[in-house]
Design a protein around this motif. Structure first.
Motif, PDB file in Angstrom:
ATOM      1  N   ASP A 254      -7.830   7.829  -5.628  1.00 50.88           N
ATOM      2  CA  ASP A 254      -7.583   6.533  -6.254  1.00 50.88           C
ATOM      3  C   ASP A 254      -6.790   6.627  -7.555  1.00 50.88           C
ATOM      4  O   ASP A 254      -6.700   5.659  -8.296  1.00 50.88           O
ATOM      5  CB  ASP A 254      -8.908   5.818  -6.525  1.00 50.88           C
TER       6      ASP A 254
ATOM      7  N   THR B  92       3.556   4.183  -5.322  1.00 52.47           N
ATOM      8  CA  THR B  92       2.514   4.234  -4.293  1.00 52.47           C
ATOM      9  C   THR B  92       2.295   5.671  -3.825  1.00 52.47           C
ATOM     10  O   THR B  92       3.217   6.496  -3.861  1.00 52.47           O
ATOM     11  CB  THR B  92       2.903   3.357  -3.090  1.00 52.47           C
TER      12      THR B  92
ATOM     13  N   SER C  22      -3.811  -2.817   2.298  1.00 53.33           N
ATOM     14  CA  SER C  22      -4.156  -1.401   2.376  1.00 53.33           C
ATOM     15  C   SER C  22      -4.552  -0.836   1.013  1.00 53.33           C
ATOM     16  O   SER C  22      -5.434  -1.365   0.350  1.00 53.33           O
ATOM     17  CB  SER C  22      -2.979  -0.631   2.996  1.00 53.33           C
ATOM     18  N   TYR C  23      -3.899   0.251   0.582  1.00 54.89           N
ATOM     19  CA  TYR C  23      -4.215   0.879  -0.699  1.00 54.89           C
ATOM     20  C   TYR C  23      -4.061  -0.108  -1.856  1.00 54.89           C
ATOM     21  O   TYR C  23      -4.754  -0.009  -2.872  1.00 54.89           O
ATOM     22  CB  TYR C  23      -3.291   2.077  -0.900  1.00 54.89           C
TER      23      TYR C  23
ATOM     24  N   ALA D  33      -3.059   9.838  -0.591  1.00 59.55           N
ATOM     25  CA  ALA D  33      -3.640   8.533  -0.231  1.00 59.55           C
ATOM     26  C   ALA D  33      -5.163   8.514  -0.319  1.00 59.55           C
ATOM     27  O   ALA D  33      -5.740   7.466  -0.632  1.00 59.55           O
ATOM     28  CB  ALA D  33      -3.181   8.131   1.161  1.00 59.55           C
TER      29      ALA D  33
ATOM     30  N   SER E 102      -8.029  -3.359   4.228  1.00 59.22           N
ATOM     31  CA  SER E 102      -8.465  -2.634   3.044  1.00 59.22           C
ATOM     32  C   SER E 102      -9.353  -1.441   3.388  1.00 59.22           C
ATOM     33  O   SER E 102     -10.323  -1.579   4.132  1.00 59.22           O
ATOM     34  CB  SER E 102      -9.250  -3.575   2.116  1.00 59.22           C
TER      35      SER E 102
ATOM     36  N   GLY F  68       0.810  -1.207   0.000  1.00 62.65           N
ATOM     37  CA  GLY F  68       0.000   0.000   0.000  1.00 62.65           C
ATOM     38  C   GLY F  68       0.842   1.253   0.000  1.00 62.65           C
ATOM     39  O   GLY F  68       1.931   1.299  -0.592  1.00 62.65           O
ATOM     40  N   ILE F  69       0.375   2.300   0.684  1.00 61.66           N
ATOM     41  CA  ILE F  69       1.014   3.615   0.623  1.00 61.66           C
ATOM     42  C   ILE F  69       2.380   3.609   1.304  1.00 61.66           C
ATOM     43  O   ILE F  69       2.720   2.699   2.059  1.00 61.66           O
ATOM     44  CB  ILE F  69       0.116   4.696   1.251  1.00 61.66           C
TER      45      ILE F  69
ATOM     46  N   ALA G 212      -4.078   3.919  -8.166  1.00 61.49           N
ATOM     47  CA  ALA G 212      -4.650   2.585  -8.388  1.00 61.49           C
ATOM     48  C   ALA G 212      -5.248   2.478  -9.787  1.00 61.49           C
ATOM     49  O   ALA G 212      -5.098   1.458 -10.461  1.00 61.49           O
ATOM     50  CB  ALA G 212      -5.707   2.288  -7.326  1.00 61.49           C
TER      51      ALA G 212
END
Length: 574
Positions: free
Chosen positions: A354, A345, A385-386, A351, A409, A305-306, A357
């Protein structure tokens, strides 16, 4: 013996399609050659030589089609024999079951009747012999076909055949040795690789690359490591070698700049024969493999994730190595894990959005497709997470895996599993550790570990043993969380310990259903009341408006009842 319909039958269908496709290519080449020679634009010895070349290519392609037809016929015979063998076996088993039932009725058949035993034994022996003969005949036919194919040489690059045949057939042709580029210069090889990369077909790219002579493959690695290293579809060993060269060049640049921290990092990556599928130092992207992708029967991809970048990549690598080791320890030695930092990331500021992503969803799908794994290999994506939102985007972009696990998540831009548009058969698991408030934030949609989402919630703790707490440490040490991840990676889905919905969660689900129905009813009442108010006499306007206001208050009350803060307050005061 399992039914051969999904195996041999599918192979027969693929070979039949390949026969037709390659045959069309041969016919087209011959037609074009005849048309060119028949015109008056090109005459002389060069034209005759070109005609002979095209004629040879057309003959070769048609020869391939003939051999493929023979192979398909052999497989078809084997398929029919296997089906017949299966039918006979089932009949024998039914007879055996009937005999067992008769054994309990001594008046009908004496116990241990040797005549029946001999009949069944003879039948089973005949079935086994027929299957062996069919197997031997088919294997001999395929060996002969392969030997003949290796003697053929198609147009350099064989692009026409690769474009006409389906991806599975392209791989088959390459392995049989028919797609062998002859006389290609290094520049032409690189050009063909670039063309296949633009097409986005990793299977066709792999078929072309493995068909190259060893010297040409080595020339690709040393000549254009930046092109080969990140290329999904290029065999992993070539990518490892290319990315090692990229790292060595990066080390030289870091030394020139006096970047001591980068020098230490890259020097560490170059030690111990580490296997990198991706090295993009400027873009902040890395991917490392643990285990042997060539022999693995289970492959997992770990997505972070981040706040992850090349400076802390080794922590992600340790997590992936830990999972690979625990999964291999379950008795499945063929396990590989990929630590995939394949996207830039977000930090704390971006954060909540989106964008990252959305931009990287297709990259994860391409990575998995580009591994071009053998049939029967299970694949799993484990996202934290992200990264779980990226996994959701990737599912919509065509990611095809056996299972997806999301941990901590903040949401997957979907309210339910159905909203992910995952490929049929994809299993979805979710985990949330105690005190993980990122999951509870639901910044990008409903928490996947919420029963209303529809995923299977895995346990992260077991009695008397520590596990992850808060938003980190899902992959570290040995806990019920990592054991469950290892079970999922190895396809042991029935052994995964799960958390059933609590009473409050079941009530929330029921309230959701009630809320949906209530909102529809309230909307109808409001619309009807507002419409009727204009038709009523003046003296009745006020009561009608009161009814409308009452409807609005009912709607507000419904919203208030489903307010999560109110539910939390109620839970705290119990």
């Amino acid at each position: 013996m399992s039914s051969p319909a999904g195996g041999l039958g599918a192979a027969v269908a693929r070979l039949s399609r390949a026969t037709q496709a390659v045959g069309r290519v041969g016919g087209q080449v011959r037609t074009e050659a005849a048309r060119a020679l028949g015109g008056d634009m090109w005459l002389g010895a060069a034209a005759q030589a070109a005609h002979r070349s095209h004629h040879h290519q057309g003959s070769a392609a048609e020869g391939v089609a003939t051999v493929l037809y023979r192979a398909a016929t052999a497989l078809d015979r084997l398929d029919a024999a296997a089906v017949e063998g299966q039918r006979q076996r089932e009949a024998a088993m039914a007879a055996a079951a009937h005999r067992d039932r008769l054994l309990y009725q001594p008046s009908l058949l004496p116990l241990g009747n040797r005549t029946v035993d001999l009949i069944l034994a003879t039948q089973l022996t005949r079935i086994a012999h027929a299957e062996q003969v069919a197997d031997t005949a088919a294997a001999a036919a395929l060996r002969a076909a392969a030997a003949h194919l290796r003697g053929l040489r198609l147009h350099p690059g064989a692009s026409a055949v690769a474009a006409a045949a389906d991806p599975a057939t392209v791989v088959t042709l390459a392995r049989l040795g028919v797609l062998v580029p002859v006389g290609l210069s290094p520049g032409e090889v690189i050009g063909e690789v670039r063309r296949l990369l633009r097409l986005g077909n990793p299977v066709a790219l792999q078929a072309f690359v493995v068909s190259l002579p060893p010297a040409a493959r080595a020339g690709l690695v040393t000549g254009v490591p930046d092109l080969v290293g990140p290329a999904d579809g290029v065999p992993p060993e070539m990518r490892y070698a290319a990315n090692r060269l990229v790292l060595m060049r990066g080390l030289t640049l870091a030394r020139r700049r006096g970047d001591a921290a980068q020098v230490r990092r890259i020097a560490g990556w170059l030690r111990g024969g580490r296997q990198f599928l991706l090295v993009d130092l400027a873009g902040g992207r890395l991917a490392e493999v643990f285990g042997d992708l060539a022999t693995a029967t289970h492959v997992a991809v770990v997505v972070p994730g981040i706040l992850n970048d090349v400076t802390n990549f080794d922590a992600l690598a340790v997590d992936a190595a830990n999972l690979q080791g625990q999964a291999a320890g379950l008795g499945n030695d063929g396990v590989a894990a990929v630590a995939w930092l394949g996207y830039r990331t977000p930090g704390l500021i971006d954060a909540p959005f989106d964008d990252r992503a959305v931009a990287a969803g297709h990259r994860l799908a391409d990575l998995v497709a580009g591994l071009v794994l053998r049939a029967g290999v299970t694949t799993t994506v484990i996202a934290h997470s992200y990264g779980s939102m990226l996994a959701g985007r990737s599912l919509r972009a065509g990611l095809r895996v056996d299972a997806v696990v999301v941990l901590g998540s903040p949401g997957m831009i979907a309210g339910t599993v159905a909203g992910l548009d995952a490929a049929p058969g994809t299993r979805l698991f979710a985990g949330r550790a105690p005190g993980d408030y990122v999951s509870l934030s639901e910044n990008f949609g409903r928490d996947p570990s919420d029963p209303r989402f529809g995923a299977t919630r895995i346990a992260t703790h077991s009695a008397g043993q520590a596990g992850p707490a808060g938003h980190t440490n899902y992959f570290t040490g040995q806990s019920e969380c990592t054991r469950n991840l290892a079970r999922i990676i190895t396809g042991q889905y029935g052994d995964v310990s799960v958390i059933a919905p609590s009473g409050m969660e079941r009530a929330a689900g029921a309230l959701d259903s009630l809320t949906s129905a209530t909102r529809i009813s309230v909307a109808v009442v409001l619309a009807d009341a507002a419409g009727l108010a204009h038709l009523l006499p003046a003296r009745l306007h006020t009561p009608a408006e009161d009814a409308v206001e009452a409807g609005r208050r009912a709607e507000h009350l419904t919203e208030r009842l489903t307010d999560p803060d109110l539910a939390a307050d109620a839970a705290d005061t119990r």
